[in-house]
Enzyme design. Sequence first.
Site, PDB file in Angstrom:
ATOM      1  N   PRO A  99       0.827  -1.213   0.000  1.00 30.96           N
ATOM      2  CA  PRO A  99       0.000   0.000   0.000  1.00 30.96           C
ATOM      3  C   PRO A  99       0.857   1.258   0.000  1.00 30.96           C
ATOM      4  CG  PRO A  99      -0.422  -1.354   1.958  1.00 30.96           C
ATOM      5  CD  PRO A  99       0.680  -2.008   1.206  1.00 30.96           C
ATOM      6  N   GLU A 100       0.618   2.132  -0.942  1.00 33.28           N
ATOM      7  CA  GLU A 100       1.342   3.393  -1.035  1.00 33.28           C
ATOM      8  C   GLU A 100       0.378   4.519  -0.645  1.00 33.28           C
ATOM      9  OE1 GLU A 100       4.492   3.868  -1.920  1.00 33.28           O
ATOM     10  OE2 GLU A 100       5.125   2.014  -2.872  1.00 33.28           O
ATOM     11  N   HIS A 147      -5.773 -14.114   8.336  1.00 36.81           N
ATOM     12  CA  HIS A 147      -4.893 -12.996   8.671  1.00 36.81           C
ATOM     13  C   HIS A 147      -5.640 -11.769   9.194  1.00 36.81           C
ATOM     14  CE1 HIS A 147      -1.611 -15.310   7.014  1.00 36.81           C
ATOM     15  NE2 HIS A 147      -2.310 -15.493   5.909  1.00 36.81           N
ATOM     16  N   ARG A 177       1.560 -10.416   6.170  1.00 35.81           N
ATOM     17  CA  ARG A 177       3.003 -10.386   6.460  1.00 35.81           C
ATOM     18  C   ARG A 177       3.333  -9.704   7.788  1.00 35.81           C
ATOM     19  NH1 ARG A 177       6.213  -8.918   1.075  1.00 35.81           N
ATOM     20  NH2 ARG A 177       7.937  -9.424   2.453  1.00 35.81           N
ATOM     21  N   ARG A 210      23.858  17.390  -2.197  1.00 34.95           N
ATOM     22  CA  ARG A 210      23.561  15.984  -1.878  1.00 34.95           C
ATOM     23  C   ARG A 210      24.032  15.080  -3.010  1.00 34.95           C
ATOM     24  NH1 ARG A 210      19.351  14.781   2.450  1.00 34.95           N
ATOM     25  NH2 ARG A 210      18.693  16.852   3.097  1.00 34.95           N
TER      26      ARG A 210
END
Length: 272
Positions: free
Chosen positions: A2-3, A91, A110, A151
């Site tokens: 999931p983003e 789950h 998970r 950077r």
Amino acid sequence: MPELPEVETTLRGIEPHIVSKSVSSVIVRQKSLRWPVPVSLIQKKLKNKRIDNIKRRGKYLLLESSKEHLIIHLGMSGSLRISDKEHIKKHDHIDICFNDGTILRYCDPRRFGCFLWSDDLDNHFLLKDLGPEPLGNHFNGEYLFKLSKKRKTPIKNFIMNSKIVVGVGNIYASEALYASGIKPSSQAGRVPRNKYEILAHEIVTILKKSIKDGGTTLRDFVSGNNEPGYFKQSLKVYGREGKECYACKTIIKGQRIGQRASAYCPNCQTRF
Ligand SMILES: [Zn+2]
């Protein structure tokens, strides 16, 4: 995984079913998530209390009750859905049950997600160092350019760093860099300002489009039996290694950057 758009879609999906309702009980069948779930604390804090509000910060969902917060992260494989008492699957680790019979059910095969409680959100270790929201007012090309100075880190890692900006995962970073014509391994400090303007615009556009597309799956959050399916992406470069670039027909290349799979078009994306 999931983003940000899935988390935002989850928020919009569950919000009308839980906000302003009182919690009757919290059932935890499995407390070993990324951090142990503080079961009795969450039960004590939520029992007979109302969920006043739900917000998103980065990929965290924040359920507010009496000015304190339940912090939920979906981890690698977590999902939330509105359900009924039946049909508990393998789950389905946590149920937040409401007085009117509604159940907010958390499933996570998970178990990399989290359920934590905070009475001081601003100083919580998961949230205090987070950068601005990509869809908020403080995120733009000028902001990225300023922070990028000197950077040497690859630009893909730079924009995936949640201290710089939250919620830009591997998929969205790859797609936004493709759309901006920037090679993912370019040093962040060498990418010019005008490219950062384009990149910031593309990040916002891609995230907004995904959230909009996700709206079509909202009904899945109340289906009861099925887990909400994360929506299909129309991806131009992510996961397309070895295939032709849609724009120029050059073969998309794969490269590992910071332990993560990256894909780019050697013709369309320039190194800086
Ligand atoms: Zn190309």
